[in-house]
Design an enzyme around this catalytic site. Structure first.
Site, mmCIF file in Angstrom:
data_model
loop_
_atom_site.group_PDB
_atom_site.id
_atom_site.type_symbol
_atom_site.label_atom_id
_atom_site.label_comp_id
_atom_site.label_asym_id
_atom_site.label_seq_id
_atom_site.Cartn_x
_atom_site.Cartn_y
_atom_site.Cartn_z
ATOM 1 N N ASP A 19 62.803 31.860 -22.015
ATOM 2 C CA ASP A 19 61.711 32.746 -22.469
ATOM 3 C C ASP A 19 62.455 34.006 -22.010
ATOM 4 O OD1 ASP A 19 60.063 31.004 -23.134
ATOM 5 O OD2 ASP A 19 58.475 31.379 -21.722
ATOM 6 N N ASP A 24 49.120 28.594 -29.955
ATOM 7 C CA ASP A 24 48.803 28.725 -28.598
ATOM 8 C C ASP A 24 47.406 28.806 -28.243
ATOM 9 O OD1 ASP A 24 51.784 28.983 -28.372
ATOM 10 O OD2 ASP A 24 51.574 31.079 -28.806
#
Length: 245
Positions: A8, A129
């Site tokens: 990330d 998500d």
């Protein structure tokens, strides 16, 4: 079944968040390209990369870091974060990304996802998500009224290569994957589903090899790999043994 190590990106560095909170970022490596190389040397075949800043901005922000990763790597890469138009999709694919993940735009502009999947077969994934069953967008800053199951079903006939399903409530907390919700989604759609959010230990890997999880296409590991809770070689051996079985 593929085990994806995660990188990330925030401010050009390799970080991990807790439930997507940008204010709670832990920097694990200031050189994402070196981290990617380390994952490749550990035996991983496919890397999962997210441009966190891009997810909030709605456009690529950590492009320089991604290109450095691509320049020194031969493993496959799936990339998400800030992918909101066809120019971004084609740009990343031309740069060497294997598969592009579309998240927020899958909710706001489903026709864009369909067209991208038509133009680039097997190279477009949808990122779902979920927070309490509802899809979060814009870097998880907002929660839509669309359910994870409804969004998955929306792209059944679109030619999408995969769905990356993340349980936000578990992300970064090392509390274990939400396999019940992930398997429920996988059972409801024909699209391959990848589990994400909360993978904590080798026990999670064992659960992924159980018969009920056979419909899953893979899982993403983040913090557990960085802090040593999950041994890469043991995890990969178990995943490959389960796949062979």
């Amino acid at each position: 079944m593929i085990l994806f190590p995660a990188i990330d990106l925030k401010d050009g560095e390799c970080v991990r968040l807790v439930r997507g909170d940008m204010g709670a970022a832990t920097v694990f490596n200031t050189d994402p390209a070196a981290q990617a190389k380390a994952f490749a040397e550990q035996g991983f075949d496919y890397l999962h990369v997210v441009d966190l800043d891009g997810a909030f901005a709605g456009k690529p922000v950590n492009a320089a870091a991604v290109r450095r990763i691509l320049a020194g790597l031969t493993m496959k890469i799936q990339l998400g974060g800030g992918v909101r138009d066809m120019k971004t999709v084609s740009g990343w694919l031309e740069a060497g990304v294997t598969r592009v993940i579309i998240g927020t735009a899958a909710v706001s502009d489903p026709d864009f996802v369909r067209e991208a999947a038509r133009l680039f077969p097997d190279r477009i994934a949808v990122g779902i998500d979920a927070r309490d069953g509802r899809v979060a967008v814009e870097g998880w800053a907002k929660t839509s009224n669309v359910s994870a199951l409804d969004l998955g079903r929306r792209f059944e006939d679109a030619g999408v290569a995969a769905i990356v399903y993340t349980d936000i409530s578990r992300d970064g907390l090392l509390t274990g994957l939400n396999l019940d919700a992930t398997i429920e989604l996988a059972a409801a759609v024909r699209i391959p589903v990848i589990a994400s959010g909360g993978l904590a230990s080798i026990d999670d890997i064992r659960r992924l090899t159980e018969p009920r999880a056979r419909k899953l296409a893979g899982a993403i590991a983040g913090r557990a790999l960085y802090d040593g809770r999950l041994d890469a070689s043991a995890a990969l051996a178990l995943m490959r043994a389960g796949r062979a079985a």
